[in-house]
Write a protein that holds these residues in place. Structure first.
Motif, mmCIF file in Angstrom:
data_model
loop_
_atom_site.group_PDB
_atom_site.id
_atom_site.type_symbol
_atom_site.label_atom_id
_atom_site.label_comp_id
_atom_site.label_asym_id
_atom_site.label_seq_id
_atom_site.Cartn_x
_atom_site.Cartn_y
_atom_site.Cartn_z
ATOM 1 N N ILE A 89 -11.934 -0.227 13.731
ATOM 2 C CA ILE A 89 -11.040 -1.048 12.907
ATOM 3 C C ILE A 89 -10.626 -0.259 11.682
ATOM 4 O O ILE A 89 -11.382 0.581 11.170
ATOM 5 C CB ILE A 89 -11.721 -2.371 12.473
ATOM 6 C CG1 ILE A 89 -10.701 -3.312 11.818
ATOM 7 C CG2 ILE A 89 -12.910 -2.114 11.547
ATOM 8 C CD1 ILE A 89 -11.221 -4.728 11.585
ATOM 9 N N ALA A 90 -9.411 -0.497 11.226
ATOM 10 C CA ALA A 90 -8.941 -0.005 9.924
ATOM 11 C C ALA A 90 -8.249 -1.159 9.229
ATOM 12 O O ALA A 90 -7.462 -1.892 9.845
ATOM 13 C CB ALA A 90 -7.986 1.173 10.085
ATOM 14 N N VAL A 91 -8.559 -1.333 7.961
ATOM 15 C CA VAL A 91 -7.972 -2.402 7.152
ATOM 16 C C VAL A 91 -7.255 -1.778 5.965
ATOM 17 O O VAL A 91 -7.805 -0.895 5.289
ATOM 18 C CB VAL A 91 -9.045 -3.389 6.648
ATOM 19 C CG1 VAL A 91 -8.400 -4.513 5.831
ATOM 20 C CG2 VAL A 91 -9.842 -3.975 7.812
ATOM 21 N N VAL A 92 -6.040 -2.248 5.725
ATOM 22 C CA VAL A 92 -5.235 -1.776 4.597
ATOM 23 C C VAL A 92 -5.013 -2.940 3.642
ATOM 24 O O VAL A 92 -4.610 -4.034 4.062
ATOM 25 C CB VAL A 92 -3.874 -1.230 5.069
ATOM 26 C CG1 VAL A 92 -3.026 -0.783 3.874
ATOM 27 C CG2 VAL A 92 -4.071 -0.075 6.042
ATOM 28 N N LYS A 93 -5.299 -2.721 2.369
ATOM 29 C CA LYS A 93 -5.081 -3.731 1.338
ATOM 30 C C LYS A 93 -4.463 -3.065 0.122
ATOM 31 O O LYS A 93 -5.012 -2.086 -0.402
ATOM 32 C CB LYS A 93 -6.418 -4.400 0.982
ATOM 33 C CG LYS A 93 -6.376 -5.320 -0.229
ATOM 34 C CD LYS A 93 -5.501 -6.544 -0.003
ATOM 35 C CE LYS A 93 -5.591 -7.488 -1.208
ATOM 36 N NZ LYS A 93 -4.558 -8.549 -1.142
ATOM 37 N N ASP A 94 -3.319 -3.580 -0.313
ATOM 38 C CA ASP A 94 -2.654 -3.055 -1.509
ATOM 39 C C ASP A 94 -2.487 -1.535 -1.452
ATOM 40 O O ASP A 94 -2.838 -0.804 -2.387
ATOM 41 C CB ASP A 94 -3.425 -3.454 -2.769
ATOM 42 C CG ASP A 94 -3.460 -4.962 -2.972
ATOM 43 O OD1 ASP A 94 -2.563 -5.644 -2.449
ATOM 44 O OD2 ASP A 94 -4.398 -5.450 -3.636
ATOM 45 N N ASN A 95 -1.979 -1.071 -0.319
ATOM 46 C CA ASN A 95 -1.667 0.346 -0.109
ATOM 47 C C ASN A 95 -2.898 1.250 -0.048
ATOM 48 O O ASN A 95 -2.772 2.471 -0.178
ATOM 49 C CB ASN A 95 -0.696 0.861 -1.184
ATOM 50 C CG ASN A 95 0.638 0.144 -1.143
ATOM 51 O OD1 ASN A 95 1.172 -0.114 -0.077
ATOM 52 N ND2 ASN A 95 1.165 -0.190 -2.306
ATOM 53 N N GLN A 96 -4.064 0.671 0.160
ATOM 54 C CA GLN A 96 -5.273 1.464 0.313
ATOM 55 C C GLN A 96 -5.956 1.125 1.641
ATOM 56 O O GLN A 96 -5.996 -0.034 2.038
ATOM 57 C CB GLN A 96 -6.274 1.175 -0.812
ATOM 58 C CG GLN A 96 -5.813 1.552 -2.193
ATOM 59 C CD GLN A 96 -6.884 1.244 -3.219
ATOM 60 O OE1 GLN A 96 -8.026 1.684 -3.094
ATOM 61 N NE2 GLN A 96 -6.531 0.484 -4.250
ATOM 62 N N VAL A 97 -6.494 2.145 2.302
ATOM 63 C CA VAL A 97 -7.331 1.908 3.479
ATOM 64 C C VAL A 97 -8.721 1.581 2.956
ATOM 65 O O VAL A 97 -9.439 2.457 2.463
ATOM 66 C CB VAL A 97 -7.367 3.144 4.407
ATOM 67 C CG1 VAL A 97 -8.262 2.869 5.607
ATOM 68 C CG2 VAL A 97 -5.957 3.508 4.870
#
Length: 390
Positions: A58-66
């Motif tokens: 899984i990879a999660v991106v939040k506010d332009n950050q991984v």
């Protein structure tokens, strides 16, 4: 034909072993608290074991950050090779959003229009009902509202050419009225992809490589079967057999002939770049690869599926609390994928697994959102800044 695995090690035993070697996830300067991410990881691992998934990432991106990029379990049961964020999986029909976004790029360039008829570029791809030719457009094909349903037997053996598939599909009878209801159709995506290729004077595979994969630095991602299976980091694919309570090893299906509908292989490192592009309204490294206007056009409801679930172009649209989830899964022999975005919260993720189909694909949407998303969309600073996809 299914090939039985001979490994006797249980998934629980594997999990205990691999907890020592799984790569650390990214939490530096994360907008989400470390313990929240840890709880999500624990929940995902529990579900992996419950659903007999040998390996996933899984990879999660939040506010332009991984903020999270991690592998779980193994990519090869016999060798017990751990999954990492670099492990390659087939993403199946999550490919469709790439084809829709590629179309948006060409709409930006005024090379095509959403409402161009397919037959304008593919003269043999015409559907005649009661003596009248249906004006099936790119928008119709990308939203599954043509009235024609699955004819997957045309491509399933991997032997028929793209040209032959399209020519034969045009002889089908409609399942429903034109533009009346949602009917999933992979061949319509092939047709849309071939339109783009013809306009560009290229193959769809070269076009997607040069237009999306290369600019985003998706260096391990490919739409070509032979390239994917030659990659040393590719995961084997499995299916859980409830009768034998063991995993069947699944042969990989060659999807070259239906590529725009489902042929992409990728890893979560590369796919995090894709998610970042989408959440950043089509901008990457200071360059606008696709306009916000045309990207969001793919997220707008085009045909209702049922109740409050709609389809845009390459994306399913469903509500979560007061926001809209933009998502698309993918299933093909031995692999199951899920990509989901919550644009108003600037949050998105990709989950890749090495089982043909798993409930975790849909459940992961709510697991991630319940852990990481606010129940209320952030207030916009101005009308021009609004991220709404209503």
């Amino acid at each position: 034909m299914k090939v039985k695995t001979i490994i006797k090690v249980t998934l629980i035993q594997l999990s205990m072993l691999l907890m020592l070697v799984l790569p650390a996830y990214a939490i530096a300067d994360s907008p989400i608290k470390k313990d929240t991410i840890e709880r999500l990881v624990e929940s995902l691992e529990a579900k992996r074991l419950e659903y007999h998934i040998p390996g996933m990432a899984i990879a999660v991106v939040k506010d332009n950050q991984v903020i999270l990029s991690q592998g779980f379990g193994v990519m090869n049961l016999e060798k017990q090779t751990p999954v990492t964020s670099e492990t390659l999986f087939a993403i199946g029909s999550s490919t469709k959003s790439f084809t829709a976004t590629l179309t948006a790029m060409m709409v930006d360039q005024e090379r095509v229009s959403w409402d161009d008829e397919l037959s304008k570029y593919l003269p043999d791809y015409q559907f005649v009902v009661d003596g009248n030719t249906l004006p099936i457009t790119l928008r119709d094909a990308l939203s599954h509202r043509s009235g024609y349903t699955r004819n997957d037997l045309l491509w399933a053996n991997g032997q028929a050419s793209r040209e032959l598939i399209l020519k034969t599909a045009a002889q089908a009878l409609p399942w429903d009225g034109f533009r009346e209801n949602f009917h999933y159709n992979n061949v319509m995506y092939l047709a849309a992809g071939e339109v783009l290729a013809k306009v560009a004077g290229s193959s769809w595979d070269d076009l997607i490589q040069k237009t999306i994969f290369q600019p985003l630095g998706m260096n391990q991602t490919t739409s070509i079967h032979e390239t994917a299976i030659a990659n040393k980091n590719i995961s084997l694919g499995y299916q859980w057999n409830t009768e034998t309570e063991s995993h069947d090893l699944m042969p990989r299906r060659n999807l070259n002939n239906i590529a725009p509908a489902g042929s992409i292989y990728s890893n979560v490192t590369d796919m995090a770049q894709w998610v970042s592009l989408l959440l950043n309204n089509g901008q990457w490294a200071g360059k606008q690869l696709v306009s916000k206007e045309q990207l969001i056009a793919t997220w707008e409801p085009t045909i209702n599926i049922s109740g409050d679930i709609n389809y845009g172009m390459g994306w399913f649209l469903r509500p979560w609390k007061n926001q809209t989830v933009v998502e698309h899964g993918g299933n093909i022999d031995g692999y199951g994928a899920q990509v989901a975005l919550l644009p108003e919260s600037n949050l998105g993720f990709v989950l890749l697994t090495n089982v043909t189909e798993t409930p975790l694909q849909q459940e992961s949407i709510y697991l991630v959102l319940d852990h990481l998303a606010s129940t209320e969309p952030p207030a916009s600073k101005s009308n021009n800044d609004k991220r709404s996809i209503d």
